[in-house]
Design a protein around this motif. Structure first.
Motif, PDB file in Angstrom:
ATOM      1  N   ALA A   4       0.861  -1.183   0.000  1.00  0.00           N
ATOM      2  CA  ALA A   4       0.000   0.000   0.000  1.00  0.00           C
ATOM      3  C   ALA A   4       0.898   1.233   0.000  1.00  0.00           C
ATOM      4  O   ALA A   4       1.445   1.632   1.019  1.00  0.00           O
ATOM      5  N   LEU A   5       1.079   1.812  -1.175  1.00  0.00           N
ATOM      6  CA  LEU A   5       1.994   2.938  -1.304  1.00  0.00           C
ATOM      7  C   LEU A   5       1.470   4.159  -0.561  1.00  0.00           C
ATOM      8  O   LEU A   5       0.273   4.310  -0.326  1.00  0.00           O
ATOM      9  N   LYS A   6       2.378   5.026  -0.197  1.00  0.00           N
ATOM     10  CA  LYS A   6       1.977   6.273   0.438  1.00  0.00           C
ATOM     11  C   LYS A   6       1.056   7.038  -0.513  1.00  0.00           C
ATOM     12  O   LYS A   6       1.206   6.960  -1.738  1.00  0.00           O
ATOM     13  N   PRO A   7       0.101   7.811   0.019  1.00  0.00           N
ATOM     14  CA  PRO A   7      -0.890   8.459  -0.841  1.00  0.00           C
ATOM     15  C   PRO A   7      -0.297   9.298  -1.961  1.00  0.00           C
ATOM     16  O   PRO A   7      -0.829   9.355  -3.056  1.00  0.00           O
ATOM     17  N   ARG A   8       0.835   9.949  -1.691  1.00  0.00           N
ATOM     18  CA  ARG A   8       1.400  10.834  -2.706  1.00  0.00           C
ATOM     19  C   ARG A   8       2.213  10.063  -3.736  1.00  0.00           C
ATOM     20  O   ARG A   8       2.779  10.648  -4.649  1.00  0.00           O
ATOM     21  N   ALA A   9       2.316   8.731  -3.581  1.00  0.00           N
ATOM     22  CA  ALA A   9       3.278   7.969  -4.361  1.00  0.00           C
ATOM     23  C   ALA A   9       2.609   6.953  -5.270  1.00  0.00           C
ATOM     24  O   ALA A   9       3.018   5.817  -5.352  1.00  0.00           O
ATOM     25  N   ASP A  10       1.552   7.354  -5.972  1.00  0.00           N
ATOM     26  CA  ASP A  10       0.909   6.412  -6.867  1.00  0.00           C
ATOM     27  C   ASP A  10       1.598   6.345  -8.223  1.00  0.00           C
ATOM     28  O   ASP A  10       1.290   5.477  -9.037  1.00  0.00           O
ATOM     29  N   SER A  11       2.543   7.237  -8.493  1.00  0.00           N
ATOM     30  CA  SER A  11       3.299   7.201  -9.748  1.00  0.00           C
ATOM     31  C   SER A  11       4.595   7.985  -9.575  1.00  0.00           C
ATOM     32  O   SER A  11       4.741   8.760  -8.630  1.00  0.00           O
ATOM     33  N   MET A  13       5.628  10.420 -11.469  1.00  0.00           N
ATOM     34  CA  MET A  13       5.400  11.847 -11.654  1.00  0.00           C
ATOM     35  C   MET A  13       4.639  12.466 -10.481  1.00  0.00           C
ATOM     36  O   MET A  13       4.816  13.656 -10.191  1.00  0.00           O
ATOM     37  N   SER A  14       3.792  11.693  -9.791  1.00  0.00           N
ATOM     38  CA  SER A  14       3.143  12.262  -8.605  1.00  0.00           C
ATOM     39  C   SER A  14       4.169  12.512  -7.510  1.00  0.00           C
ATOM     40  O   SER A  14       4.067  13.487  -6.755  1.00  0.00           O
ATOM     41  N   ARG A  19       4.602  18.581  -3.317  1.00  0.00           N
ATOM     42  CA  ARG A  19       5.117  19.874  -2.843  1.00  0.00           C
ATOM     43  C   ARG A  19       6.349  19.710  -1.957  1.00  0.00           C
ATOM     44  O   ARG A  19       7.129  20.657  -1.778  1.00  0.00           O
ATOM     45  N   THR A  20       6.545  18.518  -1.387  1.00  0.00           N
ATOM     46  CA  THR A  20       7.704  18.282  -0.523  1.00  0.00           C
ATOM     47  C   THR A  20       8.964  17.927  -1.300  1.00  0.00           C
ATOM     48  O   THR A  20      10.045  17.849  -0.712  1.00  0.00           O
ATOM     49  N   THR A  21       8.841  17.712  -2.606  1.00  0.00           N
ATOM     50  CA  THR A  21      10.001  17.335  -3.412  1.00  0.00           C
ATOM     51  C   THR A  21      10.801  18.577  -3.792  1.00  0.00           C
ATOM     52  O   THR A  21      10.250  19.515  -4.373  1.00  0.00           O
TER      53      THR A  21
END
Length: 267
Positions: A4-11, A13-14, A19-21
Motif C-alpha cells: 500500500a503505497l503512500k498516498p502521494r506515491a501512486d506514480s 510523476m506524482s 510539494r515536498t520534493t
C-alpha cells in the motif's frame, strides 16, 4: 502481496510533483522519466511484490543479463513493506517488463553500515535463522564505517535491464544510465519524512574497472569488499553519495547533463 503505497506515491510523476520534493529533484525526475519514455520505456512504481517475483522468475535464466534478488531485497529473508522498500519497473510498449530497480531504506541511526556487514543484518533480518555456513561480508574498506550519521540510508539493490535493451539510447544516454538515477531521486522524494542522508549500492568490481560508474551518477566509491552468500563469493565495490551530492547531481541532470567524470575513489 501488494504494497500500500503512500498516498502521494501512486506514480513517479506524482512523487516528482509533490510539494515536498525539492525543485532540482522534481526537474531531474521529470527529465529522466521522459528520456526513458523517448526510448520506449515507461518507468513506474510497482506496488505488487508478487509481480516483482514474477519478473525475476521470468528473467533469471537469461544467459547474458539474468536478474536475481539478493537477500536484502527478498521477502524470504527480510521484512519488506511500504515504509522500507520501493520497486520501479520499466515496461516497453507491449507492456513487457524490461527494467527493474529496487531501493531499501536502511536504519543507520544507531549503527554504521560496517556494523550491519559484521553481524549479517545487511543480508538478513534474522541471521541466526537464515545465515548459512560461510556467509560473510569481508570488508577492509573505510567507507562502510563512515556511513552513519544518526540517519537513514537508501540501498539501491537490484538494477537490471533486459538484454533487448543493451545499447538502447534515449538521445545520447543509455537507458541503464537513466533508471538507476531515477530510482535514487524517487527514493529521496518518497521517504521525505525519514530524510535519508546516504545513498549507496554495491557493484561487481569488474564493472567498475570497465568505467561504468561515470554513467550512473555516484560521487564516490571504494573497493575491498567481498560478499559471500549462499556459497557464492563476489568482489564488490561500494558506490555512495550523501544527500547534498545527490541533490547537486539532480541539478545537473535537470539541466540535461548526465555524463560525469569517473567518481573519486576513497583514499
Amino acid at each position: 502481496m501488494t504494497l500500500a503505497l503512500k498516498p502521494r506515491a501512486d506514480s513517479i510523476m506524482s512523487l516528482a510533483e509533490a510539494r515536498t520534493t525539492p525543485e532540482p529533484v522534481r526537474q531531474a525526475m521529470a527529465r529522466l522519466f521522459f528520456l526513458a519514455l523517448e526510448a520506449g520505456v515507461t518507468v513506474e512504481l510497482e506496488p505488487d511484490q508478487d509481480e516483482l517475483h514474477r519478473i525475476v522468475a521470468a528473467n533469471q535464466g537469461n544467459p547474458k543479463h539474468p536478474v536475481f534478488l539478493a537477500p536484502p531485497n527478498d521477502r524470504q529473508y527480510c521484512r519488506l513493506a511500504p515504509d522500507n522498500f520501493m520497486v520501479t519497473v520499466g515496461r516497453d510498449r507491449s507492456g513487457r517488463a524490461v527494467t527493474l530497480n529496487t531501493a531499501k531504506l536502511v536504519d543507520l541511526r544507531h549503527r554504521s553500515l560496517a556494523d550491519t556487514f559484521a553481524d549479517l543484518t545487511f543480508y538478513y533480518d534474522d541471521p541466526e535463522r537464515h545465515a548459512e555456513p560461510g556467509d560473510a561480508v569481508i570488508s577492509g574498506a573505510e567507507a562502510p564505517r563512515l556511513i552513519v550519521a544518526d540517519a537513514f540510508a537508501v540501498y539501491s539493490g537490484t538494477l537490471w535491464r533486459h538484454t533487448d535493451l543493451a545499447g538502447l539510447h534515449a538521445g545520447e544516454f543509455k537507458i541503464s544510465q537513466i533508471t538507476g538515477r531515477l530510482l535514487r531521486l524517487a527514493a529521496l522524494a518518497y521517504w521525505v519524512e525519514e530524510r535519508p542522508e546516504w545513498f549507496f549500492s554495491l557493484t561487481w568490481a569488474r564493472l567498475v574497472e570497465a568505467g561504468v560508474l561515470a554513467n550512473v551518477g555516484y560521487s564516490r566509491y571504494e573497493g575491498g569488499i567481498d560478499l559471500h552468500c549462499h556459497g557464492k563469493g563476489l568482489p564488490m565495490v561500494l558506490n555512495y553519495m550523501d544527500r547534498a551530492e545527490l541533490v547537486a547531481d539532480a541539478e545537473l541532470v535537470g539541466a540535461g547533463v548526465l555524463h560525469r567524470p569517473q567518481p573519486l575513489a576513497a583514499e
